[in-house]
Design a protein around this motif. Structure first.
Motif, PDB file in Angstrom:
ATOM      1  N   GLY A 151       0.813  -1.208   0.000  1.00 24.39           N
ATOM      2  CA  GLY A 151       0.000   0.000   0.000  1.00 24.39           C
ATOM      3  C   GLY A 151       0.844   1.254   0.000  1.00 24.39           C
ATOM      4  O   GLY A 151       1.937   1.280   0.570  1.00 24.39           O
ATOM      5  N   ILE A 152       0.347   2.300  -0.665  1.00 20.41           N
ATOM      6  CA  ILE A 152       0.985   3.620  -0.637  1.00 20.41           C
ATOM      7  C   ILE A 152      -0.113   4.653  -0.427  1.00 20.41           C
ATOM      8  O   ILE A 152      -1.083   4.718  -1.194  1.00 20.41           O
ATOM      9  N   GLU A 153       0.043   5.439   0.625  1.00 23.81           N
ATOM     10  CA  GLU A 153      -0.881   6.526   0.929  1.00 23.81           C
ATOM     11  C   GLU A 153      -0.125   7.844   0.833  1.00 23.81           C
ATOM     12  O   GLU A 153       1.041   7.922   1.227  1.00 23.81           O
ATOM     13  N   ALA A 154      -0.783   8.857   0.307  1.00 24.29           N
ATOM     14  CA  ALA A 154      -0.195  10.193   0.249  1.00 24.29           C
ATOM     15  C   ALA A 154      -1.125  11.155   0.981  1.00 24.29           C
ATOM     16  O   ALA A 154      -2.347  11.095   0.825  1.00 24.29           O
ATOM     17  N   PHE A 155      -0.542  12.019   1.784  1.00 25.20           N
ATOM     18  CA  PHE A 155      -1.313  13.013   2.525  1.00 25.20           C
ATOM     19  C   PHE A 155      -0.743  14.398   2.250  1.00 25.20           C
ATOM     20  O   PHE A 155       0.459  14.626   2.402  1.00 25.20           O
ATOM     21  N   GLN A 156      -1.609  15.312   1.841  1.00 22.18           N
ATOM     22  CA  GLN A 156      -1.279  16.732   1.828  1.00 22.18           C
ATOM     23  C   GLN A 156      -2.160  17.462   2.843  1.00 22.18           C
ATOM     24  O   GLN A 156      -1.677  18.236   3.643  1.00 22.18           O
ATOM     25  N   THR A 157      -3.450  17.185   2.798  1.00 22.57           N
ATOM     26  CA  THR A 157      -4.403  17.625   3.817  1.00 22.57           C
ATOM     27  C   THR A 157      -5.246  16.442   4.262  1.00 22.57           C
ATOM     28  O   THR A 157      -5.409  16.189   5.451  1.00 22.57           O
ATOM     29  N   ILE A 158      -5.791  15.716   3.280  1.00 22.08           N
ATOM     30  CA  ILE A 158      -6.503  14.473   3.546  1.00 22.08           C
ATOM     31  C   ILE A 158      -5.919  13.377   2.662  1.00 22.08           C
ATOM     32  O   ILE A 158      -5.122  13.645   1.765  1.00 22.08           O
TER      33      ILE A 158
ATOM     34  N   THR B 160      -4.894  10.654   0.041  1.00 23.16           N
ATOM     35  CA  THR B 160      -4.968  10.238  -1.359  1.00 23.16           C
ATOM     36  C   THR B 160      -4.374   8.841  -1.427  1.00 23.16           C
ATOM     37  O   THR B 160      -3.173   8.660  -1.215  1.00 23.16           O
ATOM     38  N   ARG B 161      -5.197   7.853  -1.683  1.00 25.81           N
ATOM     39  CA  ARG B 161      -4.713   6.470  -1.714  1.00 25.81           C
ATOM     40  C   ARG B 161      -4.221   6.153  -3.121  1.00 25.81           C
ATOM     41  O   ARG B 161      -4.949   6.296  -4.103  1.00 25.81           O
ATOM     42  N   LEU B 162      -2.969   5.704  -3.222  1.00 26.21           N
ATOM     43  CA  LEU B 162      -2.348   5.423  -4.516  1.00 26.21           C
ATOM     44  C   LEU B 162      -2.285   3.932  -4.822  1.00 26.21           C
ATOM     45  O   LEU B 162      -2.503   3.517  -5.966  1.00 26.21           O
ATOM     46  N   VAL B 163      -1.939   3.132  -3.815  1.00 26.24           N
ATOM     47  CA  VAL B 163      -1.844   1.676  -3.976  1.00 26.24           C
ATOM     48  C   VAL B 163      -2.540   1.039  -2.785  1.00 26.24           C
ATOM     49  O   VAL B 163      -2.331   1.445  -1.635  1.00 26.24           O
ATOM     50  N   GLU B 164      -3.372   0.037  -3.056  1.00 24.03           N
ATOM     51  CA  GLU B 164      -4.092  -0.649  -1.990  1.00 24.03           C
ATOM     52  C   GLU B 164      -4.127  -2.138  -2.301  1.00 24.03           C
ATOM     53  O   GLU B 164      -4.455  -2.535  -3.424  1.00 24.03           O
TER      54      GLU B 164
ATOM     55  N   LEU C 231       3.170  13.887   2.592  1.00 20.00           N
ATOM     56  CA  LEU C 231       3.597  12.761   3.423  1.00 20.00           C
ATOM     57  C   LEU C 231       3.228  11.466   2.705  1.00 20.00           C
ATOM     58  O   LEU C 231       2.049  11.213   2.426  1.00 20.00           O
ATOM     59  N   PHE C 232       4.239  10.657   2.381  1.00 19.77           N
ATOM     60  CA  PHE C 232       4.001   9.331   1.815  1.00 19.77           C
ATOM     61  C   PHE C 232       4.100   8.293   2.929  1.00 19.77           C
ATOM     62  O   PHE C 232       5.033   8.325   3.736  1.00 19.77           O
ATOM     63  N   ARG C 233       3.145   7.371   2.945  1.00 24.53           N
ATOM     64  CA  ARG C 233       3.159   6.259   3.891  1.00 24.53           C
ATOM     65  C   ARG C 233       3.128   4.957   3.092  1.00 24.53           C
ATOM     66  O   ARG C 233       2.227   4.742   2.270  1.00 24.53           O
ATOM     67  N   VAL C 234       4.109   4.121   3.323  1.00 24.70           N
ATOM     68  CA  VAL C 234       4.236   2.857   2.597  1.00 24.70           C
ATOM     69  C   VAL C 234       3.908   1.716   3.549  1.00 24.70           C
ATOM     70  O   VAL C 234       4.527   1.577   4.616  1.00 24.70           O
ATOM     71  N   LEU C 235       2.929   0.900   3.168  1.00 25.98           N
ATOM     72  CA  LEU C 235       2.475  -0.218   3.989  1.00 25.98           C
ATOM     73  C   LEU C 235       3.091  -1.518   3.478  1.00 25.98           C
ATOM     74  O   LEU C 235       3.204  -1.722   2.255  1.00 25.98           O
ATOM     75  N   VAL C 236       3.463  -2.380   4.410  1.00 22.08           N
ATOM     76  CA  VAL C 236       4.174  -3.605   4.038  1.00 22.08           C
ATOM     77  C   VAL C 236       3.526  -4.819   4.697  1.00 22.08           C
ATOM     78  O   VAL C 236       2.802  -4.705   5.689  1.00 22.08           O
TER      79      VAL C 236
END
Length: 544
Positions: A99-106, A108-112, A130-135
């Protein structure tokens, strides 16, 4: 916006509540304000470096005093080369990037779940992200350091940058456990409209990061790059702050436009609004010599904005009627008011005002009133049922989506905070409001630079509210007073014969049920005018 002092005392916190009506009244004949150009006393512009935005704050009373403030940056290594940057090392065996999530204000899901997804929330160019990478870890995994490499490439130039961060990965990413994902903050200057991204989990493994074929420890799997499709279409949010010198009591009191207060405004605007570029200015002060009446403030500010020729800017007046908020608010009080602008091309109504005390609360008042100027209604939290936006999709005014406050690096859950267009504490922004702001900003950005208005003509306000009957107000020179909402004016002579009937602008204010219409010069012989508005029908003796 409104505050109740009793509630403040009971809870020791500032809360937005319903207020007594701020009514419109008859006003002085038209006196056009002197056309003074907006002064660049303090301007915030985006930084084009690879670091965080640098904000230079200049004290209006001492232009030589600079107080630079710098946003937090990611704990990341940033490299730039003429050749595309390449991650080094091996892809972590057994670790799957899911998974990859991107946050600027709320969010934005890029990969799920290991698949590319299309989020309804677009990214905005030049905004810190802010990028958040899920593993997912395999059975028998032992905790170890993993380095996240993110390669960002501007496809229009071929230039790329490599950002990295290392975290200990103990187990699979778990919803609600922030530390279980790898996170990286990316400076806004790197996020262009042409940026694509590749993500690599680097650790112990047999395959190099640039190996051929597919690998579960990177995205895209095949070592290509994923377009981020960041938008630049929201354009520039140009906000002019107008200090209103309070001369009514002889004090000449000015609102707080110190570097510290301006920084609070700037930081919150950047955190909340989906602006591609933020331009924040402080204009020269104007004098205010009569009572505190919010509708009067905004009609004066609207005339000022027109006289300044600031067609596409948003004007926000700041006024400090008392030395402190406690002295101003002895019971229930209004802290801000604005036009609710229903159409992007109703540019002359991009006007609001609020109290100019010190502190973050009044920055929230500003962003709330600016929301009304972008056509947003009230979220259903702490407001009366008739005032709430009936289309708001989430119960109790909650945001309904995960959010991120870049100012303090805080993540919010969908039901932990409420929308800032309501009157409750613990606020952020919902997907509904964010997308509404984004849509309006795109519409405004698409307008021509000059609307091509004709020679102005004289109109006159009729004002009323929940507590005051309709009455004639000030004259106004108008070139195109359309609001996107309409009322009907019928002109009658003394014998009751209809002389003319036409549509006129219906003006909605954000609070207190305050409304206005603008009436043009009537036909000769007019004795009375009948107004049929969405909110009220009435007849007045001819007052023009």
């Amino acid at each position: 916006m409104k505050y109740s002092k009793q509630w403040l005392v009971a809870t020791r916190t500032l809360a937005l509540v319903l207020a007594l009506a701020v009514a419109a009244c008859s006003e002085d004949p038209l006196e056009e304000p002197d056309p003074v150009p907006a002064q660049d006393v303090w301007i915030s512009e985006p930084d084009t470096s690879t670091g965080a935005d640098d904000v230079s704050l200049v004290d209006a009373s001492n232009p030589g005093l600079d107080a630079p403030a710098q946003a937090d940056t990611a704990d990341a290594a940033v490299g730039e080369d003429e050749q595309p940057a390449a991650p080094l090392g091996a892809l972590a065996d057994g670790l799957e990037l899911v998974g990859i999530e991107a946050f600027q204000t709320i969010e934005t899901r890029l990969v799920e779940a290991g698949e590319r997804v299309e989020s309804p929330i677009p990214l905005i160019a030049l905004r810190e992200t802010l990028f958040r990478v899920l593993v997912v870890t395999p059975a028998g995994w032992t905790p170890r350091p993993i380095t996240l490499h993110v390669r960002l490439t501007d496809t229009s130039t071929g230039a790329s940058q490599l950002l990295t961060t290392t975290q200990n990965v103990a187990a699979s990413s778990t919803p609600g456990e922030r530390a279980s994902a790898l996170e990286l903050r990316v400076p806004g200057a790197v996020m262009t409209a042409h940026t694509s991204a590749a993500f690599y989990l680097v650790g112990e493994g047999a395959a190099s990061v640039d190996s051929a074929g597919s690998h579960l420890a990177r995205w895209p799997r095949d070592n290509t790059s994923m377009p981020l499709a960041a938008r630049a279409t929201t354009g520039t949010l140009h906000l002019v702050l107008v200090p209103m010198r309070f001369d009514t009591d002889g004090s000449g009191r000015l609102p707080d436009t110190s570097p510290a207060q301006l920084a609070l405004f700037e930081q919150l605007l950047r955190a909340i609004y989906p602006a591609h570029v933020l331009r924040l200015e402080v204009r020269e002060p104007i004098a205010w010599t009569t009572s505190v009446r919010w509708g009067d403030f905004n009609r004066e500010l609207r005339a000022l904005k027109q006289a300044d020729g600031a067609e596409h800017a948003y004007y926000y007046g700041l006024i400090r009627p008392k030395e402190t908020f406690a002295q101003y608010c002895s019971g229930t009080c209004t802290t801000g008011q604005s036009f609710t602008v229903s159409s992007a091309d109703a540019t002359s109504y991009r006007v609001g005002s609020g109290v100019g005390f010190s502190g973050e609360d009044w920055a929230w008042t500003l962003v709330h009133e600016l929301g009304h100027m972008h056509g947003r209604g009230h979220a259903p939290c702490g407001v009366s049922f008739w005032s709430a936006d009936s289309s708001y999709p989430h119960t109790r005014g909650i945001v309904g989506v995960r959010g991120w406050d870049a100012r303090n690096d805080t993540l919010f859950g969908p039901s932990e905070v409420t929308d800032f267009m309501g009157y409750c504490d613990d606020t952020w922004v919902s997907d509904y409001t964010y997308l509404g702001l984004l849509t309006r900003m795109q519409q405004a950005n698409a307008l021509p630079g000059a609307m091509g208005y004709s020679i102005p003509s004289r109109w006159r306000y009729i004002n009323w509210s929940d507590t005051e009957a309709p009455s004639w107000g000030r004259d106004s020179l108008e070139v195109n007073p359309t609001t996107g909402q309409w009322a009907t004016a019928s002109f009658f002579d003394a014998d009751g014969r209809t002389l003319d009937t036409l549509e006129i602008p219906h003006i909605v204010y954000a609070h207190d049920g305050e409304r206005s219409v603008l009436v043009p010069q009537p036909p000769a012989g007019t004795a009375r005018v009948q107004i049929d508005a969405p909110s009220k029908n009435f007849t007045l003796a001819q007052g023009l």
